[in-house]
Design a protein around this motif. Structure first.
Motif, PDB file in Angstrom:
ATOM      1  N   GLY A 208      37.853  32.699  36.737  1.00 42.83           N
ATOM      2  CA  GLY A 208      36.641  33.547  37.098  1.00 42.83           C
ATOM      3  C   GLY A 208      35.413  32.559  36.227  1.00 42.83           C
ATOM      4  N   VAL A 209      34.252  33.691  37.065  1.00 41.58           N
ATOM      5  CA  VAL A 209      32.731  32.356  37.255  1.00 41.58           C
ATOM      6  C   VAL A 209      32.450  32.366  35.894  1.00 41.58           C
TER       7      VAL A 209
ATOM      8  N   ASN B  66      28.011  40.223  47.960  1.00 40.42           N
ATOM      9  CA  ASN B  66      29.464  41.594  47.352  1.00 40.42           C
ATOM     10  C   ASN B  66      29.265  43.220  48.564  1.00 40.42           C
TER      11      ASN B  66
ATOM     12  N   TYR C  52      33.240  47.626  39.967  1.00 39.12           N
ATOM     13  CA  TYR C  52      33.619  46.545  40.104  1.00 39.12           C
ATOM     14  C   TYR C  52      33.201  45.162  39.601  1.00 39.12           C
ATOM     15  N   PHE C  53      31.947  45.224  39.369  1.00 42.32           N
ATOM     16  CA  PHE C  53      30.820  44.996  38.617  1.00 42.32           C
ATOM     17  C   PHE C  53      31.251  44.472  37.354  1.00 42.32           C
TER      18      PHE C  53
ATOM     19  N   GLU D 279      24.765  41.927  38.102  1.00 44.31           N
ATOM     20  CA  GLU D 279      25.125  41.186  39.142  1.00 44.31           C
ATOM     21  C   GLU D 279      24.833  42.869  40.073  1.00 44.31           C
TER      22      GLU D 279
ATOM     23  N   TYR E 106      24.191  31.742  39.563  1.00 45.57           N
ATOM     24  CA  TYR E 106      23.829  33.224  40.561  1.00 45.57           C
ATOM     25  C   TYR E 106      24.117  34.785  40.119  1.00 45.57           C
ATOM     26  N   ILE E 107      24.297  34.681  38.787  1.00 44.77           N
ATOM     27  CA  ILE E 107      24.129  36.401  37.999  1.00 44.77           C
ATOM     28  C   ILE E 107      23.560  35.648  37.131  1.00 44.77           C
TER      29      ILE E 107
ATOM     30  N   GLN F  29      35.212  38.113  34.083  1.00 46.26           N
ATOM     31  CA  GLN F  29      34.815  38.121  35.253  1.00 46.26           C
ATOM     32  C   GLN F  29      36.124  38.048  36.353  1.00 46.26           C
ATOM     33  N   SER F  30      36.092  36.894  37.570  1.00 42.58           N
ATOM     34  CA  SER F  30      37.159  37.490  38.590  1.00 42.58           C
ATOM     35  C   SER F  30      38.996  36.931  37.841  1.00 42.58           C
TER      36      SER F  30
ATOM     37  N   TYR G  43      41.230  30.137  44.664  1.00 48.45           N
ATOM     38  CA  TYR G  43      40.352  30.401  46.059  1.00 48.45           C
ATOM     39  C   TYR G  43      40.614  29.354  46.763  1.00 48.45           C
TER      40      TYR G  43
ATOM     41  N   PHE H 111      35.671  31.852  47.241  1.00 51.04           N
ATOM     42  CA  PHE H 111      35.758  33.515  46.733  1.00 51.04           C
ATOM     43  C   PHE H 111      34.684  34.560  47.694  1.00 51.04           C
TER      44      PHE H 111
ATOM     45  N   LYS I 138      40.553  40.310  38.484  1.00 54.98           N
ATOM     46  CA  LYS I 138      40.758  40.841  39.857  1.00 54.98           C
ATOM     47  C   LYS I 138      42.833  41.060  39.508  1.00 54.98           C
TER      48      LYS I 138
END
Ligand code: GLN
Length: 307
Positions: free
Chosen positions: A255-256, A162, A186-187, A155, A24-25, A60-61, A238, A92, A64
């Motif tokens: 993270g993805v 998002n 964020y990206f 992204e 998806y990215i 990626q995540s 998640y 997520f 966070k």
């Protein structure tokens, strides 16, 4: 330990190829799914690594965790006025809970929560993209860490979900800065690129009562460290956080990009990476590696305390 790491990687290698990279990215869709690496850093400074542990990947995540640490360092407890620290039980990038709960995200490790954290940090830092990059450089002790702008741009172009979360939170008064500017920050945080070896250094303070192993810098107080580890244990994966607690039993954050960091409090920081993901967006083989390792070494935090 080295032999154990090598043998676990050999055991799971036949599974490489199962799962799906995060397509998806689009910029992540081209990553070779058959890569696999692991690193482990003891609080005594001993580093173990196996497989593709030096290969940089999109964190990626996992970013966070760094966003939360940055927010704690300047906002302290006040940040919990804007979001919670409860597990979400949702994907997520889910929007459903946000509407029900008046734009207050459940925790900092789902996208909505990380966007609020990025908004809090955006209010504090003049150059939020660089501040985060510099924090990650300091924590990993690697001055060459950079954000992959192709991933960040990709992204941003595919930001609909998002952006929807951020504008929904803005409609409830829980977003203070320009949404598009915060999304870009964020990206860029998600697009930071680091290896397993970088990331075990990067989260070593979580295994070491809040203090970095290199430079002896205090990042968090011991109490704050326990709290971040607790949120990782309950929300770091998640809607699969329960499964991770059941199978691995350690605070962790995925993270993805296919990375998962985990912490054996007082003993080790770990990072495993394999890009193909399971249905919850967590590294399929990475989960299995951590499960084997934790089982082998009796590392679940739910096991009896051994003195
Ligand atoms: N950058 C990704 C996103 O916002 C991060 C998601 C993840 O790693 N789970 O969708």
């Amino acid at each position: 330990m080295q032999v154990l790491l090598e043998s676990i990687l050999d055991e799971v290698r036949p599974l490489l190829g199962q799962g799906q990279v995060a397509n998806y990215i689009p910029a992540l869709a081209d990553v070779d799914p058959c890569q696999l690496g692991i690193a482990m850093l003891g609080t005594d400074g001993t580093l173990y690594q196996a497989g593709d542990a030096d290969t940089p990947f999109s964190i990626q995540s996992i970013s966070k965790v760094f966003g939360l640490v940055q927010a704690i360092s300047h906002a302290g407890e006040t940040l919990w006025e804007r979001l919670g620290h409860e597990p979400s039980g949702q994907a997520f990038n889910s929007l459903v809970q946000l509407e029900f709960e008046q734009g207050r995200p459940r925790n900092p490790f789902i996208n909505a929560g990380a966007l609020v954290i990025a908004d809090i940090n955006q209010s504090r830092y003049a150059a939020p993209i660089l501040s985060m990059r510099d924090l990650v450089r300091r924590l990993t002790d690697n001055p060459h860490i950079i954000s992959d702008t192709a991933v960040a741009d990709s992204e941003y172009q595919h930001r609909a979900r998002n952006a929807s979360m951020a504008y929904l939170m803005q409609s409830f008064g829980n977003f203070h800065n320009d949404v598009e500017a915060v999304l870009k920050s964020y990206f860029h945080h998600c697009a930071l690129t680091a290896s397993c070896v970088d990331l075990v250094r990067g989260v070593s303070f979580l295994a070491n009562n809040g203090r970095c192993l290199h430079g002896d810098e205090t990042i968090l107080t011991p109490r704050q460290t326990q709290q971040v580890n607790a949120i990782m244990a309950t929300s770091g994966l998640y809607d699969e956080a329960g499964n991770f607690a059941y199978r691995v039993g350690l605070p962790g954050k995925s993270g993805v990009g296919g990375g998962i960091v985990a912490v054996v409090p007082g003993r080790y920081s770990l990072c495993v990476w394999s890009p193909a993901l399971n249905a919850s967006g967590n590294s399929l083989v990475g989960m299995i590696v951590l499960e084997r390792l934790s089982e082998h070494l009796g590392w679940s935090v739910f096991s009896p305390i051994l003195s």
